[in-house]
Enzyme design. Structure first.
Site, PDB file in Angstrom:
ATOM      1  N   CYS A 154       0.981  -1.257   0.053  1.00  0.00           N
ATOM      2  CA  CYS A 154      -0.079  -0.038   0.124  1.00  0.00           C
ATOM      3  C   CYS A 154       0.932   1.098   0.033  1.00  0.00           C
ATOM      4  CB  CYS A 154      -1.085   0.086   1.205  1.00  0.00           C
ATOM      5  SG  CYS A 154      -2.134   1.306   1.487  1.00  0.00           S
TER       6      CYS A 154
ATOM      7  N   CYS B  27      -1.579   1.786  -2.857  1.00  0.00           N
ATOM      8  CA  CYS B  27      -2.715   3.013  -2.799  1.00  0.00           C
ATOM      9  C   CYS B  27      -2.120   4.300  -2.636  1.00  0.00           C
ATOM     10  CB  CYS B  27      -3.363   2.683  -1.323  1.00  0.00           C
ATOM     11  SG  CYS B  27      -3.395   1.199  -0.590  1.00  0.00           S
TER      12      CYS B  27
ATOM     13  N   LYS C 129      -0.173   5.651  -5.953  1.00  0.00           N
ATOM     14  CA  LYS C 129      -1.060   5.737  -6.835  1.00  0.00           C
ATOM     15  C   LYS C 129      -2.036   6.681  -6.849  1.00  0.00           C
ATOM     16  CE  LYS C 129      -5.032   3.700  -6.179  1.00  0.00           C
ATOM     17  NZ  LYS C 129      -5.728   2.722  -5.702  1.00  0.00           N
TER      18      LYS C 129
ATOM     19  N   TYR D  46      -9.467  -3.210 -11.223  1.00  0.00           N
ATOM     20  CA  TYR D  46      -9.397  -2.030 -10.778  1.00  0.00           C
ATOM     21  C   TYR D  46      -8.020  -1.206 -11.087  1.00  0.00           C
ATOM     22  CZ  TYR D  46      -7.104  -2.412  -5.997  1.00  0.00           C
ATOM     23  OH  TYR D  46      -6.487  -2.707  -5.146  1.00  0.00           O
TER      24      TYR D  46
ATOM     25  N   GLU E 153      -7.312   2.035 -13.306  1.00  0.00           N
ATOM     26  CA  GLU E 153      -6.713   3.474 -12.669  1.00  0.00           C
ATOM     27  C   GLU E 153      -5.447   3.613 -13.430  1.00  0.00           C
ATOM     28  OE1 GLU E 153      -8.140   2.722  -7.850  1.00  0.00           O
ATOM     29  OE2 GLU E 153      -6.019   1.789  -8.607  1.00  0.00           O
TER      30      GLU E 153
ATOM     31  N   HIS F 172     -26.605  22.275  -0.188  1.00  0.00           N
ATOM     32  CA  HIS F 172     -26.685  23.009  -1.358  1.00  0.00           C
ATOM     33  C   HIS F 172     -25.675  24.079  -1.549  1.00  0.00           C
ATOM     34  CE1 HIS F 172     -28.869  23.971  -5.104  1.00  0.00           C
ATOM     35  NE2 HIS F 172     -28.723  25.158  -4.813  1.00  0.00           N
TER      36      HIS F 172
ATOM     37  N   GLU G 257     -25.811  16.116  -2.784  1.00  0.00           N
ATOM     38  CA  GLU G 257     -27.159  16.274  -2.415  1.00  0.00           C
ATOM     39  C   GLU G 257     -28.154  15.641  -3.151  1.00  0.00           C
ATOM     40  OE1 GLU G 257     -28.960  20.339  -3.176  1.00  0.00           O
ATOM     41  OE2 GLU G 257     -27.546  20.766  -4.312  1.00  0.00           O
TER      42      GLU G 257
HETATM   43  P1  FAD Z   1       1.247  -6.269   1.991  1.00  0.00           P
HETATM   44  O1  FAD Z   1       0.862  -4.597   2.377  1.00  0.00           O
HETATM   45  O2  FAD Z   1       1.580  -6.577   0.608  1.00  0.00           O
HETATM   46  O3  FAD Z   1       2.530  -6.564   2.807  1.00  0.00           O
HETATM   47  C1  FAD Z   1       3.210  -7.681   2.825  1.00  0.00           C
HETATM   48  C2  FAD Z   1       4.831  -7.523   3.161  1.00  0.00           C
HETATM   49  O4  FAD Z   1       5.469  -8.624   3.278  1.00  0.00           O
HETATM   50  C3  FAD Z   1       5.370  -6.717   2.121  1.00  0.00           C
HETATM   51  O5  FAD Z   1       6.039  -5.639   2.541  1.00  0.00           O
HETATM   52  C4  FAD Z   1       6.501  -7.918   1.572  1.00  0.00           C
HETATM   53  O6  FAD Z   1       7.775  -7.027   1.448  1.00  0.00           O
HETATM   54  C5  FAD Z   1       6.684  -8.585   3.083  1.00  0.00           C
HETATM   55  N1  FAD Z   1       7.212 -10.037   2.563  1.00  0.00           N
HETATM   56  C6  FAD Z   1       6.379 -10.847   1.769  1.00  0.00           C
HETATM   57  N2  FAD Z   1       7.379 -12.092   1.827  1.00  0.00           N
HETATM   58  C7  FAD Z   1       8.173 -11.847   3.014  1.00  0.00           C
HETATM   59  C8  FAD Z   1       8.975 -12.820   3.664  1.00  0.00           C
HETATM   60  N3  FAD Z   1       9.169 -14.009   3.221  1.00  0.00           N
HETATM   61  N4  FAD Z   1       9.770 -12.250   4.720  1.00  0.00           N
HETATM   62  C9  FAD Z   1       9.757 -10.916   5.064  1.00  0.00           C
HETATM   63  N5  FAD Z   1       8.869 -10.171   4.241  1.00  0.00           N
HETATM   64  C10 FAD Z   1       8.004 -10.663   3.400  1.00  0.00           C
HETATM   65  N6  FAD Z   1      -5.883  -1.017  -1.092  1.00  0.00           N
HETATM   66  C11 FAD Z   1      -6.752  -0.140  -0.768  1.00  0.00           C
HETATM   67  O7  FAD Z   1      -7.404  -0.277   0.304  1.00  0.00           O
HETATM   68  N7  FAD Z   1      -7.210   1.167  -1.540  1.00  0.00           N
HETATM   69  C12 FAD Z   1      -6.479   1.431  -2.715  1.00  0.00           C
HETATM   70  O8  FAD Z   1      -6.433   2.315  -3.313  1.00  0.00           O
HETATM   71  C13 FAD Z   1      -5.371   0.306  -3.202  1.00  0.00           C
HETATM   72  N8  FAD Z   1      -4.624   0.378  -4.324  1.00  0.00           N
HETATM   73  C14 FAD Z   1      -3.698  -0.276  -4.652  1.00  0.00           C
HETATM   74  C15 FAD Z   1      -2.936  -0.291  -5.692  1.00  0.00           C
HETATM   75  C16 FAD Z   1      -2.027  -1.268  -6.155  1.00  0.00           C
HETATM   76  C17 FAD Z   1      -1.288  -0.750  -7.596  1.00  0.00           C
HETATM   77  C18 FAD Z   1      -2.019  -2.282  -5.709  1.00  0.00           C
HETATM   78  C19 FAD Z   1      -0.925  -3.628  -5.937  1.00  0.00           C
HETATM   79  C20 FAD Z   1      -2.608  -2.547  -4.475  1.00  0.00           C
HETATM   80  C21 FAD Z   1      -3.442  -1.587  -4.015  1.00  0.00           C
HETATM   81  N9  FAD Z   1      -4.368  -1.637  -2.833  1.00  0.00           N
HETATM   82  C22 FAD Z   1      -5.058  -0.886  -2.272  1.00  0.00           C
HETATM   83  C23 FAD Z   1      -4.409  -3.272  -2.100  1.00  0.00           C
HETATM   84  C24 FAD Z   1      -3.606  -2.892  -1.034  1.00  0.00           C
HETATM   85  O9  FAD Z   1      -2.170  -2.378  -1.169  1.00  0.00           O
HETATM   86  C25 FAD Z   1      -3.273  -4.290  -0.182  1.00  0.00           C
HETATM   87  O10 FAD Z   1      -4.700  -4.726   0.139  1.00  0.00           O
HETATM   88  C26 FAD Z   1      -2.640  -4.219   1.169  1.00  0.00           C
HETATM   89  O11 FAD Z   1      -1.289  -3.792   1.036  1.00  0.00           O
HETATM   90  C27 FAD Z   1      -2.584  -5.714   1.822  1.00  0.00           C
HETATM   91  O12 FAD Z   1      -1.763  -5.745   2.975  1.00  0.00           O
HETATM   92  P2  FAD Z   1      -1.106  -6.987   3.556  1.00  0.00           P
HETATM   93  O13 FAD Z   1      -0.674  -6.812   4.899  1.00  0.00           O
HETATM   94  O14 FAD Z   1      -1.832  -8.227   3.329  1.00  0.00           O
HETATM   95  O15 FAD Z   1       0.285  -6.950   2.603  1.00  0.00           O
END
Ligand code: FAD
Length: 453
Positions: free
Chosen positions: A43, A48, A51, A178, A182, A437, A442
């Site tokens: 994110c 997020c 973007k 999406y 976007e 308004h 509205e």
């Molecule tokens: P992540 O945030 O993906 O975190 C996982 C972390 O684990 C990463 O930092 C990774 O490096 C780490 N990792 C993975 N494997 C290992 C390992 N073996 N050892 C150590 N570290 C590891 N959501 C919204 O709500 N609004 C939006 O506008 C939105 N826009 C988005 C736009 C894009 C282009 C993308 C790709 C996603 C978007 N999302 C959005 C979705 C949102 O980013 C995810 O839903 C959210 O980040 C999920 O969180 P998470 O904790 O599951 O995983």
């Protein structure tokens, strides 16, 4: 009693992992988190946040054009500099990474920089060191996935597109989700000649049909070249760019191709298969309502368990998980209904609750209130952008079960209305609300005539 190095070992410092680590630590648990890439996860770094910053940048294009009708003139035609936007974004993300680091530190969580592997039900290995924990939380998120076709190595994915060296004057997005929609809007707004290629008949599957059709028309009006029911057959590097051959035989020459073709759970090399941790057909980890996998000391949340892959969902799951495992009493199960969401295409989409199609399946009779109008701002701007607002009402209970909008700041507007939908308010409650308004919003409390049953 066995003693472990940690009560909770979190793998992944993304949206869900950081929230779970901090919240668990606040209850007195001894917590560590391993992160191998960037603090804040998808994110903050490649989702997020960047973007939305790029979407703001792209909206200026229209703002400059719209301003003329309000008396403004620019002494020179506006010019866009990609490097300024990209580098300012990089600085802002560095700042956010620092905040995440300090939040973890302040909460007393041990941060370990490295890739973690689960080696047994209570042990992980990071940087060659074995650490034990009573519970292990897998919060590794997802990773972009690109289908097989000739030349697919010439595409960029959504992790890479933010940091392109040069601005692609000719841009193609492959995909219909999406993220694809976007990026097509963003690059188009920033001035690229933009194409979107999607194999299905219409993008944004799962969204309200009227919203999808309306968005298609608005994006096309803004100049995005939409190609539906077609795919990429091959991509070839030529002297002047990338030559993309579509399955209908057409060729397009562009400077960059973004494959926004989906994301898969980031489970490679994590060691869960060897432990027999069960997955769903989608490849996502299967969990119960306590976020326990089939190996109960291994927990999982966020994108890696599938469902609504959104940051606020991962955050809510983290709070639930901590309440279950470190709280005094079991919380009510997490509710996945009525999660509001936005798509930052141009114009934006904001939506909460059921689509018209879903409501028709669930209820015997529905009432649809739909308004498609030219916003006041565009009476002087000269823009032909229109706005769609829509309420889906269950006829029997009069409850508003879906709210949809396509238009400026739709996400901001629908966030407020999501409370009303979540609270189960009726159309009569909406009607009894006095509007603000003059606003576009509205319309949501003044729609009186049923558009269709
Ligand atoms: P992540 O945030 O993906 O975190 C996982 C972390 O684990 C990463 O930092 C990774 O490096 C780490 N990792 C993975 N494997 C290992 C390992 N073996 N050892 C150590 N570290 C590891 N959501 C919204 O709500 N609004 C939006 O506008 C939105 N826009 C988005 C736009 C894009 C282009 C993308 C790709 C996603 C978007 N999302 C959005 C979705 C949102 O980013 C995810 O839903 C959210 O980040 C999920 O969180 P998470 O904790 O599951 O995983």
């Amino acid at each position: 009693m066995t003693s472990y190095d940690y009560d909770l070992f979190v793998i992944g410092a993304g949206s869900g992992g950081v929230r779970a680590a901090r919240t668990a630590a606040a209850t007195g648990a001894k917590v560590a988190v391993a992160e191998d890439r960037y603090l804040g996860g998808t994110c903050v770094n490649v989702g997020c946040v960047p973007k939305k910053l790029y979407s703001y940048a792209a909206h200026f294009h229209e703002a400059f054009e719209d301003s003329a009708g309000f008396g403004w003139s620019l002494s020179e035609p506006p010019r866009f500099d990609w490097a300024t936007l990209r580098d300012n974004k990089i600085e802002e993300i560095k700042r956010l990474n620092g905040i995440y680091g300090r939040l973890l530190d302040g909460a007393g969580v041990d941060l370990i920089n490295g890739r973690a592997k689960v080696v047994d039900a209570h042990a992980v290995e990071v940087n060659g060191k074995r650490l034990t924990a009573e519970k292990i939380l897998v919060a590794v998120g997802g990773w972009p996935w690109v289908p097989e076709f000739e030349g697919n190595e010439l595409t960029v994915n959504s992790n890479q597109v933010f940091d392109l060296d040069a601005f692609p004057q000719r841009f193609l997005v492959l995909g219909g989700g999406y993220i694809a929609v976007e990026f097509a809007s963003i690059l188009n707004g920033l001035g690229a000649d933009t194409h979107l290629v999607y194999r299905g008949p219409l993008f944004l599957r799962g969204f309200d049909e009227e919203v999808r059709n309306f968005t298609r028309d608005e994006m096309a009006k803004k100049g995005v070249n939409l190609h539906f029911e077609v795919n990429i057959e091959k991509i070839r590097q030529v002297e002047t760019g990338l030559e993309v051959t579509l399955t209908d035989g057409k060729t397009l020459e562009v400077d960059a191709v973004l494959a926004a073709t989906g994301r898969r759970p980031h489970l490679e090399g994590l060691g869960l298969e060897a432990l027999g941790v069960e997955t769903l057909d989608s490849g996502a980890l299967k969990v119960n309502e306590r976020f326990e996998t089939s190996v109960p000391s291994i927990l999982a949340l966020g994108d890696v368990i599938g469902g609504a892959e959104l940051t606020p969902v991962a955050l809510a799951e983290a709070m639930q998980l901590v309440a279950h495992h470190y709280g005094d009493e079991a919380p009510k199960p997490m509710e996945y209904e009525n999660i509001a969401t936005a798509v930052f295409c141009h114009p934006n989409i904001g939506t909460v609750g059921l689509s018209e199609e879903e409501a028709r399946e669930r209820y015997s009779s529905v009432r649809i209130y739909s308004a498609d109008f030219r916003p006041m701002k565009h009476t002087l701007s000269g823009s032909d952008e229109r706005c769609l607002m829509k309420l889906v009402v269950d006829d029997a209970s009069d409850r508003v079960v879906g709210v949809h909008m396509v238009g400026e700041e739709a996400g901001e507007i629908v966030q407020g209305l999501a409370i009303a939908v979540k609270a189960g308010l009726t159309k009569a409650d909406f009607d009894a609300t006095v509007g603000i308004h003059p606003t576009a919003a509205e319309e949501f409390v003044t729609m009186r005539s049923v558009t269709r049953h």
